[in-house]
Each structure stands twice: as C-alpha cells, then as structure tokens.
Design an enzyme around this catalytic site. Structure first.
Site, PDB file in Angstrom:
ATOM      1  N   TRP A  41     -21.225  25.947  -0.694  1.00 17.20           N
ATOM      2  CA  TRP A  41     -21.212  26.575  -2.022  1.00 17.20           C
ATOM      3  C   TRP A  41     -19.810  27.084  -2.395  1.00 17.20           C
ATOM      4  O   TRP A  41     -19.628  28.241  -2.792  1.00 17.20           O
ATOM      5  CB  TRP A  41     -22.215  27.720  -2.067  1.00 17.20           C
ATOM      6  CG  TRP A  41     -23.658  27.369  -1.869  1.00 17.20           C
ATOM      7  CD1 TRP A  41     -24.180  26.256  -1.260  1.00 17.20           C
ATOM      8  CD2 TRP A  41     -24.787  28.147  -2.272  1.00 17.20           C
ATOM      9  NE1 TRP A  41     -25.545  26.300  -1.257  1.00 17.20           N
ATOM     10  CE2 TRP A  41     -25.957  27.451  -1.865  1.00 17.20           C
ATOM     11  CE3 TRP A  41     -24.944  29.368  -2.913  1.00 17.20           C
ATOM     12  CZ2 TRP A  41     -27.244  27.935  -2.103  1.00 17.20           C
ATOM     13  CZ3 TRP A  41     -26.218  29.859  -3.144  1.00 17.20           C
ATOM     14  CH2 TRP A  41     -27.350  29.144  -2.754  1.00 17.20           C
ATOM     15  N   GLN A  52      -9.820  22.697  -4.894  1.00 18.59           N
ATOM     16  CA  GLN A  52      -9.973  24.144  -4.737  1.00 18.59           C
ATOM     17  C   GLN A  52      -9.331  24.653  -3.451  1.00 18.59           C
ATOM     18  O   GLN A  52      -8.528  25.594  -3.469  1.00 18.59           O
ATOM     19  CB  GLN A  52     -11.471  24.504  -4.720  1.00 18.59           C
ATOM     20  CG  GLN A  52     -12.191  24.263  -6.018  1.00 18.59           C
ATOM     21  CD  GLN A  52     -13.580  24.877  -6.012  1.00 18.59           C
ATOM     22  OE1 GLN A  52     -13.746  26.066  -6.302  1.00 18.59           O
ATOM     23  NE2 GLN A  52     -14.574  24.090  -5.669  1.00 18.59           N
ATOM     24  N   THR A  93     -16.866  15.178  -3.999  1.00 17.84           N
ATOM     25  CA  THR A  93     -17.731  16.358  -3.946  1.00 17.84           C
ATOM     26  C   THR A  93     -18.752  16.453  -5.079  1.00 17.84           C
ATOM     27  O   THR A  93     -19.488  17.434  -5.146  1.00 17.84           O
ATOM     28  CB  THR A  93     -16.890  17.647  -3.948  1.00 17.84           C
ATOM     29  OG1 THR A  93     -16.078  17.670  -5.127  1.00 17.84           O
ATOM     30  CG2 THR A  93     -16.000  17.714  -2.710  1.00 17.84           C
ATOM     31  N   LYS A 135     -20.721  12.719   4.052  1.00 18.16           N
ATOM     32  CA  LYS A 135     -19.966  13.760   4.757  1.00 18.16           C
ATOM     33  C   LYS A 135     -20.289  13.753   6.247  1.00 18.16           C
ATOM     34  O   LYS A 135     -19.400  13.939   7.090  1.00 18.16           O
ATOM     35  CB  LYS A 135     -20.255  15.137   4.147  1.00 18.16           C
ATOM     36  CG  LYS A 135     -19.666  15.345   2.764  1.00 18.16           C
ATOM     37  CD  LYS A 135     -18.145  15.234   2.735  1.00 18.16           C
ATOM     38  CE  LYS A 135     -17.473  16.430   3.371  1.00 18.16           C
ATOM     39  NZ  LYS A 135     -15.989  16.334   3.299  1.00 18.16           N
ATOM     40  N   TYR A 162     -24.284  12.460  -0.858  1.00 19.87           N
ATOM     41  CA  TYR A 162     -23.147  13.314  -0.505  1.00 19.87           C
ATOM     42  C   TYR A 162     -23.259  13.782   0.943  1.00 19.87           C
ATOM     43  O   TYR A 162     -22.312  13.664   1.724  1.00 19.87           O
ATOM     44  CB  TYR A 162     -23.098  14.511  -1.455  1.00 19.87           C
ATOM     45  CG  TYR A 162     -22.105  15.574  -1.048  1.00 19.87           C
ATOM     46  CD1 TYR A 162     -20.742  15.319  -1.061  1.00 19.87           C
ATOM     47  CD2 TYR A 162     -22.535  16.845  -0.646  1.00 19.87           C
ATOM     48  CE1 TYR A 162     -19.824  16.290  -0.684  1.00 19.87           C
ATOM     49  CE2 TYR A 162     -21.634  17.814  -0.269  1.00 19.87           C
ATOM     50  CZ  TYR A 162     -20.281  17.537  -0.292  1.00 19.87           C
ATOM     51  OH  TYR A 162     -19.382  18.499   0.095  1.00 19.87           O
ATOM     52  N   ASP A 197      -2.827   7.810  -1.000  1.00 19.77           N
ATOM     53  CA  ASP A 197      -4.204   7.343  -1.123  1.00 19.77           C
ATOM     54  C   ASP A 197      -4.808   7.341   0.271  1.00 19.77           C
ATOM     55  O   ASP A 197      -4.535   6.448   1.077  1.00 19.77           O
ATOM     56  CB  ASP A 197      -4.226   5.940  -1.722  1.00 19.77           C
ATOM     57  CG  ASP A 197      -5.638   5.376  -1.857  1.00 19.77           C
ATOM     58  OD1 ASP A 197      -6.602   6.071  -1.465  1.00 19.77           O
ATOM     59  OD2 ASP A 197      -5.779   4.230  -2.333  1.00 19.77           O
TER      60      ASP A 197
END
Length: 288
Positions: A151, A12, A63, A130, A126, A37
C-alpha cells in the site's frame, strides 16, 4: 566510497531515495527508462559492467494492478524479466541487489500478519509477476535482499492518498472498500530503511527476504477516513462498501498485513505507525 545504482528512479520510492542521497558522501546513479531500459539484458550488462556499483536498488516495476490483468506480458517483462536481468548482472559483478516486491504475493486468507516463511499464492497478474521476479532474483545466485512492502504512497506520482485528497475535496460522498485490510506504507519510510542499510553496509551477510510496511492495521476505508479528517475535508461523507460492491478486474487479498519482526531484529529499524507517517506526508504535500 560506495557506488549505488537506483533503477526506476522517477517513481515514488526512487524519488524518495534521490532526496535522501543529497546528504550522502557516497556516489549515486539514478536511472529510469530514458537512461536504462531494464528489460534489455545487454543494456543492463553494459551499464552495470561499466559502472561496477556496489549496490543496485531496483525500484523499477509495473505497478498498475488493474491494467496488469490485460497486460500481463508487459507486467511480466518489468516485474520478472527486468529483475532477472539486474540480478544476473549483479551476480557477474559482485554487486548486492536490493529488490522490491509486494504483499500481493499472498492470497489474503490468513488472520495473522504474514511472515517471510509463509506460503505465497498470488491472486492477480500483478502478484504473479512480482512473485516471478522474486524467483528470478533467487535463481540468479546474486547477493540479494528482497523487501516486500504494501500500500505504498508518497508525495510523488499517483497513489491512494493523493486520489483520496482529490476526491474528498471534489465530492460530497464517496464509497471505499472496508473488507480489505493491510497497512499503508509511506515510501519515505521504506526509502530511509533501504538508504540506511546501503549507507551503513549492513547488507553484507544479511541477504534474504524481508517484510517492510508501516506499523498498524487498517482497511482502505479507515485509511480514506483518516486522510479526509486530517485534510479537513469534512464535507465529504465516506461510505464503507464491500469488495463485491466495487468490482475490479484484479482480485486483491482481503488480508495482507506483513510481519516486520525480521527486518526490525536484523537491522534495528524503528518503524512508525501508519497514521504518524500519513500526517508527515500530508504536511509535506501542504508545503508544495
């Protein structure tokens, strides 16, 4: 002329940066897994060493919050190992790394927007991976700006906004959690902020940790209602439900609103309200 390397370019945020780059006088190199990679340290070293970018914008990440609970090692590889690979390569070549992190590094027990100084306590695989990525970047000693966001949605790929558009068009009712509060963030707004900072060279001397999301606060239920209303999907009834009524493998923070004071103060950015950006995104989708 600046040379800017973007990883995770098909996601995105990378897709939004690719669109913005078309008006730039600078040189952009967009890579995704087919070209680089990022989990392969030798491959990262070779590309960064040969291209010598001034800025690396790392949009590559694992994600899928739910799947990460079963694939934490895979999530760690993309969210921690890859971040460390890029950071060490940046340190060796003198590049500045822009790294993207998440509101899920917090436990959601606060009642005021989280600042960059607030303690982290991730609840999910997750979030843990992160946060480990943030620490790997810091440990490398490279020049870095870390941007936590929340979000994220856009016209590209799969995301909550597009899922709600589909479900409210197909069904007569859906249930959406109403007790998880945060801020929807249009990837185009984050991309514009990153693009402006990189293009203007404003990253020099401003290394550090920043929070960026759109302005305003809502629940996932509120967001879904606004999406359906704006899309004219009035036939679908959206019902609020509590998190306990919609069990998931990953635990989400109940409150993850981010304080954007630092990024506004440092870079002078104007951040739109989430409703304004949602309507803009929907308009772009309608033209596709």
């Amino acid at each position: 002329m600046l040379k800017i390397l973007v990883t995770g370019a098909n996601g995105q945020l990378g897709s939004e940066l690719r669109r913005l780059s078309s008006v730039s006088p600078n040189s952009y190199l967009f890579t995704d897994v087919a070209e680089l990679d990022v989990t392969d340290e030798s491959a990262v070293d070779a590309l960064v060493g040969s291209e010598r970018p001034d800025v690396i914008i790392n949009c590559a990440a694992y994600t899928n919050v739910e799947r990460a609970e079963e694939e934490e090692a895979k999530a760690d590889l993309l969210n921690r190992t890859a971040a460390g690979n890029l950071a060490r390569a940046a340190a060796r070549t003198g590049a500045t790394l822009f790294h993207i992190s998440t509101d899920y590094v917090f436990d959601g027990c606060a009642h005021l927007p989280y600042t960059e100084e607030d303690a982290t306590a991730p609840l999910s695989a997750y979030g843990r991976t992160k946060l480990a990525g943030e620490k790997a970047v810091a440990a490398s000693g490279c020049k870095a700006l870390i941007f936590r966001t929340a979000w994220l949605y856009s016209e590209f790929g799969g995301n909550f906004l597009k899922t709600m558009l589909r479900l409210t068009a197909e069904r007569d009712h859906i249930s959406v959690v109403c007790d998880q509060v945060g801020t929807p963030t249009y990837a185009g707004d984050l991309a514009m902020t990153l693009f402006s900072i990189a293009e203007g060279g404003y990253y020099a001397g401003n290394e550090g940790l920043y929070h960026f999301s759109n302005e305003g606060v809502c629940s996932w239920y509120d967001f879904a209602v606004e999406i359906a209303r704006a899309a004219g999907h009035d036939a679908c009834r959206i019902l609020p439900c509590r998190t306990e009524e919609y069990p998931t493998r990953a635990v989400r923070p109940a409150y993850s609103v981010l304080d954007k004071s630092k990024v506004r103060r440092t870079f002078g950015v104007e951040i739109p309200h989430w409703r304004e950006s949602m309507l803009y995104c929907l308009a772009r989708l309608s033209r596709q």
